[in-house]
Design a protein around this motif. Sequence first.
Motif, PDB file in Angstrom:
ATOM      1  N   GLN A 112      20.938  -6.009  28.316  1.00  0.00           N
ATOM      2  CA  GLN A 112      20.540  -5.234  27.135  1.00  0.00           C
ATOM      3  C   GLN A 112      19.187  -4.567  27.349  1.00  0.00           C
ATOM      4  O   GLN A 112      18.970  -3.422  26.934  1.00  0.00           O
ATOM      5  N   GLN A 113      18.264  -5.267  28.013  1.00  0.00           N
ATOM      6  CA  GLN A 113      16.959  -4.663  28.259  1.00  0.00           C
ATOM      7  C   GLN A 113      17.082  -3.479  29.211  1.00  0.00           C
ATOM      8  O   GLN A 113      16.466  -2.424  29.012  1.00  0.00           O
ATOM      9  N   VAL A 114      17.884  -3.641  30.274  1.00  0.00           N
ATOM     10  CA  VAL A 114      18.037  -2.559  31.245  1.00  0.00           C
ATOM     11  C   VAL A 114      18.646  -1.333  30.569  1.00  0.00           C
ATOM     12  O   VAL A 114      18.207  -0.197  30.778  1.00  0.00           O
ATOM     13  N   ILE A 115      19.665  -1.561  29.724  1.00  0.00           N
ATOM     14  CA  ILE A 115      20.315  -0.451  29.023  1.00  0.00           C
ATOM     15  C   ILE A 115      19.336   0.249  28.093  1.00  0.00           C
ATOM     16  O   ILE A 115      19.355   1.480  27.930  1.00  0.00           O
ATOM     17  N   ALA A 116      18.427  -0.540  27.504  1.00  0.00           N
ATOM     18  CA  ALA A 116      17.490   0.019  26.526  1.00  0.00           C
ATOM     19  C   ALA A 116      16.371   0.835  27.161  1.00  0.00           C
ATOM     20  O   ALA A 116      15.705   1.612  26.471  1.00  0.00           O
ATOM     21  N   LEU A 117      16.149   0.657  28.458  1.00  0.00           N
ATOM     22  CA  LEU A 117      15.075   1.407  29.100  1.00  0.00           C
ATOM     23  C   LEU A 117      15.397   2.891  29.114  1.00  0.00           C
ATOM     24  O   LEU A 117      16.536   3.300  29.345  1.00  0.00           O
ATOM     25  N   ALA A 118      14.375   3.692  28.946  1.00  0.00           N
ATOM     26  CA  ALA A 118      14.574   5.118  28.691  1.00  0.00           C
ATOM     27  C   ALA A 118      15.135   5.875  29.884  1.00  0.00           C
ATOM     28  O   ALA A 118      15.975   6.755  29.736  1.00  0.00           O
ATOM     29  N   ASP A 119      14.680   5.564  31.087  1.00  0.00           N
ATOM     30  CA  ASP A 119      15.096   6.382  32.234  1.00  0.00           C
ATOM     31  C   ASP A 119      15.116   5.550  33.507  1.00  0.00           C
ATOM     32  O   ASP A 119      14.762   4.364  33.527  1.00  0.00           O
ATOM     33  N   GLY A 120      15.520   6.217  34.603  1.00  0.00           N
ATOM     34  CA  GLY A 120      15.586   5.556  35.901  1.00  0.00           C
ATOM     35  C   GLY A 120      14.236   5.109  36.409  1.00  0.00           C
ATOM     36  O   GLY A 120      14.138   4.110  37.134  1.00  0.00           O
ATOM     37  N   GLY A 121      13.177   5.833  36.053  1.00  0.00           N
ATOM     38  CA  GLY A 121      11.845   5.437  36.489  1.00  0.00           C
ATOM     39  C   GLY A 121      11.454   4.077  35.952  1.00  0.00           C
ATOM     40  O   GLY A 121      10.873   3.256  36.668  1.00  0.00           O
ATOM     41  N   SER A 122      11.778   3.811  34.690  1.00  0.00           N
ATOM     42  CA  SER A 122      11.452   2.511  34.095  1.00  0.00           C
ATOM     43  C   SER A 122      12.296   1.412  34.718  1.00  0.00           C
ATOM     44  O   SER A 122      11.815   0.296  34.966  1.00  0.00           O
ATOM     45  N   ARG A 123      13.557   1.713  34.982  1.00  0.00           N
ATOM     46  CA  ARG A 123      14.416   0.716  35.620  1.00  0.00           C
ATOM     47  C   ARG A 123      13.929   0.410  37.033  1.00  0.00           C
ATOM     48  O   ARG A 123      13.956  -0.745  37.477  1.00  0.00           O
ATOM     49  N   LEU A 127      10.843   0.562  38.026  1.00  0.00           N
ATOM     50  CA  LEU A 127       9.646  -0.256  37.882  1.00  0.00           C
ATOM     51  C   LEU A 127      10.016  -1.701  37.574  1.00  0.00           C
ATOM     52  O   LEU A 127       9.393  -2.641  38.085  1.00  0.00           O
ATOM     53  N   LEU A 128      11.042  -1.893  36.734  1.00  0.00           N
ATOM     54  CA  LEU A 128      11.505  -3.237  36.411  1.00  0.00           C
ATOM     55  C   LEU A 128      11.978  -3.960  37.676  1.00  0.00           C
ATOM     56  O   LEU A 128      11.589  -5.109  37.940  1.00  0.00           O
ATOM     57  N   LEU A 129      12.817  -3.295  38.458  1.00  0.00           N
ATOM     58  CA  LEU A 129      13.342  -3.924  39.664  1.00  0.00           C
ATOM     59  C   LEU A 129      12.246  -4.147  40.700  1.00  0.00           C
ATOM     60  O   LEU A 129      12.197  -5.205  41.351  1.00  0.00           O
ATOM     61  N   THR A 130      11.357  -3.189  40.870  1.00  0.00           N
ATOM     62  CA  THR A 130      10.272  -3.342  41.840  1.00  0.00           C
ATOM     63  C   THR A 130       9.379  -4.520  41.484  1.00  0.00           C
ATOM     64  O   THR A 130       8.999  -5.325  42.343  1.00  0.00           O
ATOM     65  N   THR A 131       9.036  -4.635  40.203  1.00  0.00           N
ATOM     66  CA  THR A 131       8.202  -5.760  39.761  1.00  0.00           C
ATOM     67  C   THR A 131       8.889  -7.080  40.051  1.00  0.00           C
ATOM     68  O   THR A 131       8.252  -8.047  40.502  1.00  0.00           O
ATOM     69  N   ALA A 132      10.195  -7.133  39.819  1.00  0.00           N
ATOM     70  CA  ALA A 132      10.950  -8.367  40.082  1.00  0.00           C
ATOM     71  C   ALA A 132      11.007  -8.682  41.568  1.00  0.00           C
ATOM     72  O   ALA A 132      10.913  -9.846  41.979  1.00  0.00           O
ATOM     73  N   ARG A 162       3.811   1.597  30.785  1.00  0.00           N
ATOM     74  CA  ARG A 162       5.088   1.421  31.476  1.00  0.00           C
ATOM     75  C   ARG A 162       5.351  -0.057  31.748  1.00  0.00           C
ATOM     76  O   ARG A 162       6.486  -0.533  31.625  1.00  0.00           O
ATOM     77  N   PHE A 163       4.320  -0.805  32.107  1.00  0.00           N
ATOM     78  CA  PHE A 163       4.494  -2.246  32.300  1.00  0.00           C
ATOM     79  C   PHE A 163       4.851  -2.924  30.975  1.00  0.00           C
ATOM     80  O   PHE A 163       5.674  -3.843  30.923  1.00  0.00           O
ATOM     81  N   ASN A 164       4.239  -2.484  29.916  1.00  0.00           N
ATOM     82  CA  ASN A 164       4.537  -3.056  28.604  1.00  0.00           C
ATOM     83  C   ASN A 164       6.001  -2.827  28.230  1.00  0.00           C
ATOM     84  O   ASN A 164       6.641  -3.691  27.626  1.00  0.00           O
ATOM     85  N   GLU A 165       6.550  -1.679  28.625  1.00  0.00           N
ATOM     86  CA  GLU A 165       7.941  -1.371  28.314  1.00  0.00           C
ATOM     87  C   GLU A 165       8.901  -2.338  29.006  1.00  0.00           C
ATOM     88  O   GLU A 165       9.957  -2.684  28.449  1.00  0.00           O
ATOM     89  N   ALA A 221      16.173 -13.410  36.961  1.00  0.00           N
ATOM     90  CA  ALA A 221      17.276 -12.861  36.174  1.00  0.00           C
ATOM     91  C   ALA A 221      17.430 -11.359  36.391  1.00  0.00           C
ATOM     92  O   ALA A 221      18.556 -10.841  36.449  1.00  0.00           O
ATOM     93  N   VAL A 222      16.316 -10.648  36.520  1.00  0.00           N
ATOM     94  CA  VAL A 222      16.372  -9.200  36.748  1.00  0.00           C
ATOM     95  C   VAL A 222      17.005  -8.894  38.099  1.00  0.00           C
ATOM     96  O   VAL A 222      17.883  -8.025  38.222  1.00  0.00           O
ATOM     97  N   ARG A 223      16.579  -9.595  39.130  1.00  0.00           N
ATOM     98  CA  ARG A 223      17.142  -9.353  40.466  1.00  0.00           C
ATOM     99  C   ARG A 223      18.649  -9.610  40.478  1.00  0.00           C
ATOM    100  O   ARG A 223      19.425  -8.819  41.031  1.00  0.00           O
ATOM    101  N   THR A 224      19.047 -10.705  39.870  1.00  0.00           N
ATOM    102  CA  THR A 224      20.474 -11.042  39.838  1.00  0.00           C
ATOM    103  C   THR A 224      21.264  -9.976  39.096  1.00  0.00           C
ATOM    104  O   THR A 224      22.380  -9.613  39.507  1.00  0.00           O
ATOM    105  N   HIS A 225      20.698  -9.447  38.011  1.00  0.00           N
ATOM    106  CA  HIS A 225      21.399  -8.414  37.236  1.00  0.00           C
ATOM    107  C   HIS A 225      21.650  -7.174  38.088  1.00  0.00           C
ATOM    108  O   HIS A 225      22.777  -6.657  38.138  1.00  0.00           O
ATOM    109  N   PHE A 226      20.624  -6.691  38.760  1.00  0.00           N
ATOM    110  CA  PHE A 226      20.790  -5.466  39.543  1.00  0.00           C
ATOM    111  C   PHE A 226      21.766  -5.679  40.697  1.00  0.00           C
ATOM    112  O   PHE A 226      22.578  -4.807  41.001  1.00  0.00           O
ATOM    113  N   TRP A 227      21.701  -6.821  41.343  1.00  0.00           N
ATOM    114  CA  TRP A 227      22.599  -7.054  42.468  1.00  0.00           C
ATOM    115  C   TRP A 227      24.052  -7.198  42.010  1.00  0.00           C
ATOM    116  O   TRP A 227      24.971  -6.716  42.667  1.00  0.00           O
TER     117      TRP A 227
END
Length: 645
Positions: A266-277, A279-284, A326-329, A350-356
């Motif tokens: 749900q969080q990934v779907i809610a992110l506005a664009d590919g750039g935010s996604r 950033l989410l994956l890179t941080t993870a 962007r980090f706050n998002e 959990a984020v890494r597992t979701h993307f994979w």
Amino acid sequence: MSDPVSYDIHSQAGPFHTGSGSQTIHQYFAPVSAPRPQASRPLPDDHLLWLRRRYVEPDGWGHAERILTETHTVLVDGRTGSGKNATARMLLYAHPELRGNLREVLPEDDSGALLLDLEQVGEHEGLLLDLSEADRESWRVLHDKLPGYHAEVRKRGSRLAVVIPSRPLPGPLHPVLEAHRVDIGRPHGLHVLRRALLQEDFAPGTPEQPSPDLLRLLEREPPLRHIARLADLIRRARRSRPADTFDDWCSRALEAINRQPEEVAQQVIALADGGSRALLLTTAMLHGEHGARSDAVYEACEALLDSVKHPVDERPLLEREDLSARFNEIRATPDAQGRVTFEAVEYDSAVRTHFWNNMPGLRTRLATWVSRVIALPSLTDADRTALVGHFAKQTLASGGGEGLLAVVSGWWDRQGVFRSATTQALTHGALDRDAGREIRRRLLDWSRVPRLPEQRAAVLVDVCSAELAAAYPQQAVVRLHHLARRSGGRAAEQRLTALVLSDRRLHRLMLQRLAFGLAGQRWDADVRLFLSLTAADLLCRRGRGIHALIDEKGIRVQLTSGWDSLVRRVPPPRWQERAADWLTAAGRAQRTHREHLLTVLVDACGKEPLPLARLHELSRRHHVAPLMFRKINEAQGIRPTRPRR
């Protein structure tokens, strides 16, 4: 390294030499059989002490302790998740005389075949055999061997704790073994949690009043390993927010345990664009113990967007979102040093597992991205360790060993940070529960390749001498030995020697391999290793309550075979210093060890005059010269003459 080296002895003609030139002497010494080591790994005392401080004795503990003491073997039974493996370890650790000599027996040989070798049972050892995951066929084979294995354990004064599968068993339990079986109960979950938290410097009795959410979790009686994980998550929550209350820490830990995949989706779907996604994956992917710096996360994120061909943001820099926004998002927060971590505990996993799991088409691009990001100067060594570890874990979970090896094949010929990255990735693979056996087999195949590229050989030496050596020491010895003979050079020899000398069992295994190798192909590395590992003080040294290696008949057979090959095929200057070491040690050793050392040297020469003459000449400068002279005469059938009356 060169191919196998064979030596001829060039000398003056002896009494049986009728021509000129080189003299090659052949002796048909009884060959030492090829070793087939029983896989095992040590149970270090410090690890067992750590467990003991957190362990809660279950119902049935006293009965199990009596069975092990009286019969030398206990079969630990109980429900799944009741802590059977921990109980088996603690039962062995409860015998002080065994400490320092405890190991886990892995029921397989170096090739992975099922094996319980009676000859590998040592004296006064504590042995753990975990069969909790055995399938029907493995159980049938190993179960049938257990009565004989128990008899050998008892004969040698050792102790054996076996963890058997939870009911129903894959097959019937032999009536003879039933007397050794003890059914343990499950300790109360709250007691286990309090004990674990006490060791993490929480106040005794914490938590005093468990929250309703915690009570609901404990009432479900989860496996004890889950409670251990809960305690660790509470510790991590306290470290990240020390000003919070215990209930806050516990709530965050429970949130991590109860988190469902749908929440991350749900969080990934809610992110506005590919750039935010991205950033989410890179941080993870860079999320380690303390998080990566924000500039490293930003640079790696830009590399990810480029790798997936994401459209470039054409807006002027000052019109783009602030990085902190962007980090706050993505619910991540930089600390005072700029290191970025997620607010929720274990959210990175959990984020890494979701993307994979949900974007399989991204995996190939991520492999390319990881290869690119590893070399970024903005990353620290800790960042690279986290990145490679997370990538290896996800790749093994989704693509197995082949997927990881495909990526590593593009790394291990490259210098710099790629050497450590390749070593780390292969180590993850070799220790993986599912893919590990296949990758360890690949390591064995590679170690046997003549003239590997230097960088690849160096990586294999690193892999086999670190965590693999701790988890599968016999397999590490075999692979390092092949590397020392072929492509690993002196580095492999040095690592192998250090590993072998750390454990008498490995020392024994290596002497057996060297005796067999010297009698066959005669690698030059085997000569150096044999001379290095047969120093007299190493062979005559006693362990704590343990006899010296030279006291074992099997060791003396291997030493005799090894010396036989040296004195007949290797130029004397190569081995005379070690022989002199033995003669010096024999002069100051106790009688039994003196006899063993001299007998091995003489027996290795057989009845051949030339080797015996060299040995006699060498011994003349030592206190044992008269005894050596007598033994040499006896070897040639010459008895002392009695004076006539």
